[in-house]
Write a protein that holds these residues in place. Sequence first.
Motif, short mmCIF file in Angstrom:
data_model
loop_
_atom_site.label_atom_id
_atom_site.label_comp_id
_atom_site.label_asym_id
_atom_site.label_seq_id
_atom_site.Cartn_x
_atom_site.Cartn_y
_atom_site.Cartn_z
N UNK A 134 0.83 -1.21 0.00
CA UNK A 134 0.00 0.00 0.00
C UNK A 134 0.86 1.25 0.00
N UNK A 135 1.91 1.26 0.82
CA UNK A 135 2.82 2.41 0.86
C UNK A 135 3.49 2.62 -0.49
N UNK A 136 3.94 1.55 -1.11
CA UNK A 136 4.58 1.66 -2.42
C UNK A 136 3.59 2.21 -3.45
N UNK A 137 2.36 1.73 -3.41
CA UNK A 137 1.34 2.20 -4.34
C UNK A 137 1.08 3.70 -4.14
N UNK B 197 1.69 9.29 -5.95
CA UNK B 197 2.11 10.66 -5.66
C UNK B 197 3.15 11.12 -6.69
N UNK B 198 4.13 10.27 -6.96
CA UNK B 198 5.19 10.62 -7.92
C UNK B 198 4.64 10.72 -9.33
N UNK C 72 4.18 7.95 -16.04
CA UNK C 72 4.25 6.64 -15.41
C UNK C 72 5.54 6.55 -14.61
N UNK C 73 5.47 6.06 -13.39
CA UNK C 73 6.65 5.93 -12.53
C UNK C 73 6.85 4.48 -12.15
N UNK C 74 8.08 4.01 -12.30
CA UNK C 74 8.47 2.67 -11.85
C UNK C 74 9.32 2.84 -10.61
N UNK C 75 8.93 2.17 -9.56
CA UNK C 75 9.55 2.36 -8.25
C UNK C 75 10.46 1.19 -7.89
N UNK C 76 11.62 1.52 -7.35
CA UNK C 76 12.47 0.52 -6.70
C UNK C 76 12.66 1.01 -5.27
#
Length: 179
Positions: free
Chosen positions: A120-123, A128-129, A136-140
């Motif tokens: 949930x935090x990652x989502x 937000x980003x 589109x943002x890809x998170x690591x």
Amino acid sequence: MPRAASARRYAQAVFELALEKGELEKWLDDLTLLADSVSNQEFLDFLSQPRVSDDDKIKVVREALGDSVGPLALNLMSLLATRNITHMLPEVTDQYQELLDSQQGIERAEVVSAVPLGDDDQRRVTEMLSAMTGGDVRLTTRVDAQILGGMIIRIGDRVMDGSTRSRLQALRREVAERR
């Protein structure tokens, strides 16, 4: 010549070729496989030996990789092997990925937190980003207990430091200035 600049040039050349042929994803797969192949230290050492003839290097590359990559990717590997710079393949792959992401409107972001982030935090951070960047943002994610709390977000050349550690350092400076 700096390694990153050379890797960038090779990635740019490959990207333009892939774009022209409509094989962007195929090239990413091929480059990833080539980069993985040089993670084998014996293979990398062999290809980096100046005393090994170019013909022998090309022969070994073709035997080792065969049909697992396209003919142009095989030619790239052979070229890098004859120049004794196959060690650059992981960087070439990273640079190619950046070019591909940029072409597709994807931003890469790294979040450093004191504790692992839940789904949930990652989502929420991704949303937000995405709203901030308009794309589109890809998170690591990475965990670093030294930041104590909060998070540090790196996206492109921007850094947003909301860590407890940096807040405490700022408070310490403020208190020292008031004395």
